[in-house]
Design an enzyme around this catalytic site. Sequence first.
Site, short mmCIF file in Angstrom:
data_model
loop_
_atom_site.label_atom_id
_atom_site.label_comp_id
_atom_site.label_asym_id
_atom_site.label_seq_id
_atom_site.Cartn_x
_atom_site.Cartn_y
_atom_site.Cartn_z
N GLU A 129 -9.99 3.22 2.30
CA GLU A 129 -9.38 3.53 1.05
C GLU A 129 -8.28 2.47 0.72
O GLU A 129 -8.08 2.11 -0.58
CB GLU A 129 -8.96 4.96 0.66
CG GLU A 129 -7.24 5.12 1.24
CD GLU A 129 -7.06 4.98 2.72
OE1 GLU A 129 -8.11 5.07 3.50
OE2 GLU A 129 -6.06 4.70 3.27
N LYS A 166 0.90 -1.16 -0.11
CA LYS A 166 -0.14 -0.02 0.03
C LYS A 166 1.00 1.38 -0.14
O LYS A 166 1.75 1.33 0.94
CB LYS A 166 -0.82 -0.07 1.28
CG LYS A 166 -1.75 0.99 1.38
CD LYS A 166 -2.64 1.32 2.85
CE LYS A 166 -3.30 2.42 2.90
NZ LYS A 166 -4.25 2.29 4.18
N ARG A 214 -8.15 -0.75 1.16
CA ARG A 214 -8.36 -1.96 0.47
C ARG A 214 -8.97 -1.38 -0.73
O ARG A 214 -8.92 -2.69 -1.85
CB ARG A 214 -9.63 -2.47 1.31
CG ARG A 214 -10.78 -1.72 1.72
CD ARG A 214 -11.68 -2.15 2.78
NE ARG A 214 -11.14 -1.77 4.07
CZ ARG A 214 -11.62 -2.04 5.03
NH1 ARG A 214 -12.72 -2.57 5.42
NH2 ARG A 214 -11.01 -1.35 6.47
N ASP A 262 -2.95 10.07 3.93
CA ASP A 262 -4.51 9.50 4.07
C ASP A 262 -5.09 10.38 5.08
O ASP A 262 -4.81 10.19 6.39
CB ASP A 262 -4.31 8.08 4.57
CG ASP A 262 -5.98 7.49 4.82
OD1 ASP A 262 -6.89 8.40 4.41
OD2 ASP A 262 -5.89 6.61 5.58
N ASP A 284 1.31 6.33 5.71
CA ASP A 284 0.41 5.22 4.97
C ASP A 284 0.97 4.52 3.73
O ASP A 284 0.24 3.91 3.05
CB ASP A 284 -1.03 6.08 4.67
CG ASP A 284 -2.17 5.27 4.98
OD1 ASP A 284 -1.89 3.90 5.67
OD2 ASP A 284 -3.21 5.55 4.61
N LYS A 337 -10.72 12.41 8.47
CA LYS A 337 -10.18 12.03 9.72
C LYS A 337 -9.88 13.22 10.77
O LYS A 337 -10.02 14.16 10.41
CB LYS A 337 -8.61 11.43 9.69
CG LYS A 337 -8.55 10.01 8.94
CD LYS A 337 -7.02 9.53 9.04
CE LYS A 337 -6.80 8.40 8.27
NZ LYS A 337 -7.60 7.21 9.05
N ASP A 367 -12.71 6.47 4.09
CA ASP A 367 -11.24 6.61 4.73
C ASP A 367 -10.97 5.11 4.64
O ASP A 367 -9.74 4.68 5.18
CB ASP A 367 -11.48 6.60 6.15
CG ASP A 367 -10.21 7.13 7.06
OD1 ASP A 367 -9.28 7.01 6.09
OD2 ASP A 367 -10.07 7.32 8.26
N1 BES Z 1 -4.32 4.01 6.84
C1 BES Z 1 -5.51 3.91 7.69
C2 BES Z 1 -5.34 2.95 8.68
C3 BES Z 1 -4.32 3.47 10.13
C4 BES Z 1 -5.17 4.23 11.08
C5 BES Z 1 -3.09 3.23 10.05
C6 BES Z 1 -4.55 4.33 12.16
C7 BES Z 1 -2.42 3.65 11.21
C8 BES Z 1 -3.10 4.21 12.40
C9 BES Z 1 -6.68 3.35 6.83
O1 BES Z 1 -6.60 3.67 5.44
C10 BES Z 1 -8.05 3.60 7.55
O2 BES Z 1 -8.16 4.89 7.66
N2 BES Z 1 -8.56 2.76 8.10
C11 BES Z 1 -9.80 2.95 8.85
C12 BES Z 1 -10.86 1.81 8.33
C13 BES Z 1 -12.40 2.05 8.82
C14 BES Z 1 -13.06 3.37 8.26
C15 BES Z 1 -12.99 1.06 8.68
C16 BES Z 1 -9.60 2.78 10.25
O3 BES Z 1 -8.93 1.92 10.69
O4 BES Z 1 -10.04 3.54 11.05
ZN ZN Z 2 -4.98 4.52 4.74
MN MN Z 3 -8.03 5.50 5.55
#
Ligand code: BES
Ligand code: ZN
Ligand code: MN
Length: 493
Positions: free
Chosen positions: A348, A264, A350, A269, A287, A276, A346
């Site tokens: 994104e 990735k 996947r 992000d 990210d 966020k 968010d």
């Molecule tokens: N890049 C983030 C995951 C992340 C979060 C990595 C915190 C490191 C620290 C990912 O893109 C994301 O935002 N995931 C969301 C998914 C949710 C919306 C289902 C998450 O983990 O909050």
């Molecule tokens: Zn992300």
């Molecule tokens: Mn995200």
Amino acid sequence: MNYSIETNPLETLESDCLIVGIFNNQQLTLAAKTLDDQTNGLLTSVVNRGDIAGKLNETLFLNVIPNSDIKRILLIGLGEQKPLSVKNYRKILSTIINEAKKLRLNSIAVSLTDCDVEKVDLTWKTRQIVEVFEDAIYQFTECKSKPADELSLKNIVIHVTDSASAETGLAQGLAISGGVSLAKHLADLPANICTPTFLAQQGLTLAKNFDKIDTTILEIADMEKLGMGSLLAVTRGSREPAKLISIEYKGGEANAKPIVLVGKGLTFDAGGISLKPGAGMDEMKYDMCGGAAVLGTLQAAAQLNLPLNIVGLIPATENLPDGQACKPGDVLTSMSGKTIEVLNTDAEGRLILCDTLTYAKRFQPEVVIDLATLTGAVLVALGRVPSGLLGNDDALCNDLIAASETANDSVWRLPLWEEYQEQLKSNFADLANIGGKDAGTITAACFLANFTEDFRWAHLDIAGTAWRTGSAKGATGRPVPLLTQYLLNRANA
Ligand code: BES
Ligand code: ZN
Ligand code: MN
């Protein structure tokens, strides 16, 4: 840093400081005994005086050695006189390198050959010296206006009895730590410098540096032709053009199926329209750690000239809110033909990975391993110690677990059971892109599993392990050690 392996007697080595161990029963190691003999019992006398007891990580620095050509000696406590655990061995190495930095030594000679470590050989012990030292030496100073204090340390001698195994360990250590440093550096760079275009440039640089590497950059127009509706939706809110970086390392037989690594490469992000919260959002420059680790691992593999074919695929884009950005409720058609309802922009990672995984199929992969800072939920489940491991193939997962143990880059497997797919049901499309608040790491992997049915696949969620937060904020370079070890094991199989 310049490293060399030496088998000549320790006391004859040209070095600012000789480093030897002592156990907590005040027993000198063999190497320490030789120095004791050479210095008319200097070590025995400081030990008898009670200046060092030999407790684990204790140090004693002797900076005047009377009547001797030896300039300085650093004694390091090894604790109990029995084989060290891997963790304690690494702690000792990190104490040594930090002392050497603090003392502003120009060169050191480390003799820990007679320090047994549980279940490992000299190759591994040598390699860890390089890995732990390079990890401590790494600093990110590129964005400071004044140059940082230069490290005084220039030369490190590793004193051993068997130079052949040590040379192998040195080569592995240099390749792995080179890959780790590359990954750390790219991740530590801010997102206004490390853009998708910048990451693509890194892929092209690898191709320039290694004959066996070819890099192709797929542009947005190429993604449109391929029907990558999911990846394209994420990038729509960004002004930086997305890139799909494809790096092929051809070290194996022409017809050997490749190991495909997918990383990735989200260079920033913000969450998109599902923005966020502001606090800590700077960390979302990390990210792209999956992509950085793919670059680092390919560099290590090429440097070690591994007899394997490996493909690295990095979807690189930003995820930003904008008038053109993908919105909650939008339905996307992925390259596989499956439709996706975006319930949260968010989620994104996947969305960019699923099209890349579909694209991976054209390489007829032996296995596919993706690595992604995919979910905050992995931090809730596992903290910052192991990476989350999920996959559709037990043998592959077990190989990764074995490699993680050797590499000291831990993983913990989570289940990828059919039952969890329920959470991804959508009223309007084939799949929803989020699975609710329960088991977020698993449902994210379940989403990807819908795009990996045709090959053996494993997924590493590195959101908890790829960087440190707080005062020691910075990238770790994980899981480059794990992946390089997996490749080394494959090469030797
Ligand atoms: N890049 C983030 C995951 C992340 C979060 C990595 C915190 C490191 C620290 C990912 O893109 C994301 O935002 N995931 C969301 C998914 C949710 C919306 C289902 C998450 O983990 O909050
Ligand atoms: Zn992300
Ligand atoms: Mn995200």
